[in-house]
Design an enzyme around this catalytic site. Sequence first.
Site, PDB file in Angstrom:
ATOM      1  N   SER A  50       0.813  -1.214   0.000  1.00 14.84           N
ATOM      2  CA  SER A  50       0.000   0.000   0.000  1.00 14.84           C
ATOM      3  C   SER A  50       0.850   1.270   0.000  1.00 14.84           C
ATOM      4  CB  SER A  50      -0.914   0.016   1.226  1.00 14.84           C
ATOM      5  OG  SER A  50      -0.150  -0.004   2.427  1.00 14.84           O
ATOM      6  N   TYR A  51       2.168   1.146   0.022  1.00 19.40           N
ATOM      7  CA  TYR A  51       3.032   2.325   0.048  1.00 19.40           C
ATOM      8  C   TYR A  51       3.095   2.966  -1.331  1.00 19.40           C
ATOM      9  CZ  TYR A  51       4.857   1.296   4.750  1.00 19.40           C
ATOM     10  OH  TYR A  51       4.994   1.072   6.092  1.00 19.40           O
ATOM     11  N   GLY A  52       2.654   4.199  -1.381  1.00 21.56           N
ATOM     12  CA  GLY A  52       2.536   4.929  -2.637  1.00 21.56           C
ATOM     13  C   GLY A  52       1.127   5.474  -2.748  1.00 21.56           C
TER      14      GLY A  52
END
Length: 366
Positions: free
Chosen positions: A95-97
């Site tokens: 989920s990073y971004g």
Amino acid sequence: MIKEAKMASPPCCLLPTAALFKSPHSNSTLVKLPRFWPWQKVKMGPMSVSPMGFGTWAWGNKLLWGYQESMDSDLQRVFNLAVDNGINLFDTADSYGTGRLNGQSEKLLGKFIAEYKGQRARDNIVIATKLAAYPWRLTPGQFVAACRSSLDRLQIEQIGIGQLHWSTANYAPLQEKALWDGLVAMYEKGLVRAVGVSNYGPKQLVKINNYLSDRGVPLCSAQVQFSLLSTGEAQMEIKNVCDSLGIRLISYSPLGLGMLTGKYSPENLPSGPRGLLFRQILPGLQPLLFALTEIARTRRKTIPQVAINWCICKGTIPIPGVKTLEQAQENLGALGWRLSSNEVLELESAARSSPQKMIQNIFQTS
């Protein structure tokens, strides 16, 4: 193993006698690193990892950390410098971004690993990625599919630690068991070397450990917010549970999103959402920041290095975030020495004396 130099200072303290070093994998200018470098590793499940990892939450996050794709070449130099100096643990998440950049952190890590010139060091890199408990991930098969997507973005055959990013026990308890079974399936299929969790409180941590153990899957790690700003009863109970069960605690936000760097004040706040949080908490941190400053001065270290070293002295693996070569260089200076037991107690006393504490992650369970 590199021998410790003979010095007048206590053996627990390796003074930062500096040497100039240039990474062979970057075009960056020379940076200062300790002359006597500790290449020690610690055990985390079946793997040997550096006593500090690097977090990559900022890699792709425009909203909170101001990421721009023009930063990618600098981030690659940060990665190369870290690996050149013995860091082999990198934490990320699917989920990073933000927005269209969802998954960007994993993509960048995959690219940097593939392009790193050094087969042995590349083979020893451990990626710990967190898979989100999205509401549409309702079955073990969907969780396994998410793991395979992360593998594609990372361009690797096996993830070091596949972590459940948060628990759904507080709002979707039926989904929780499917996610746990997804962890089991990932492990049994060999997609991950080990499994871990993030944002689990002490009670839920015991539950998932027992569940996985009954299925022959050891719980390798538990990642929570843990720093001198996060030493409340719940966090210390999590630490005690981890110690008793042989689970390695990974400390995220060891610098309190930047509040423990000494770079900010009520008159000098960061931009964006962090500024609002800092405005509430920073005025009440004077006792802690004073203690950090005094120990840093005595040790000839920086405030962030002292704060990170405290996490290491507590037996955890901190994963400070990095965006620049300067930050990476400074974080590396947290290794190769240890605070004395008196200094640890002094910092903890100052933390208790500070009226403000970090707000805990809303996803952390009991």
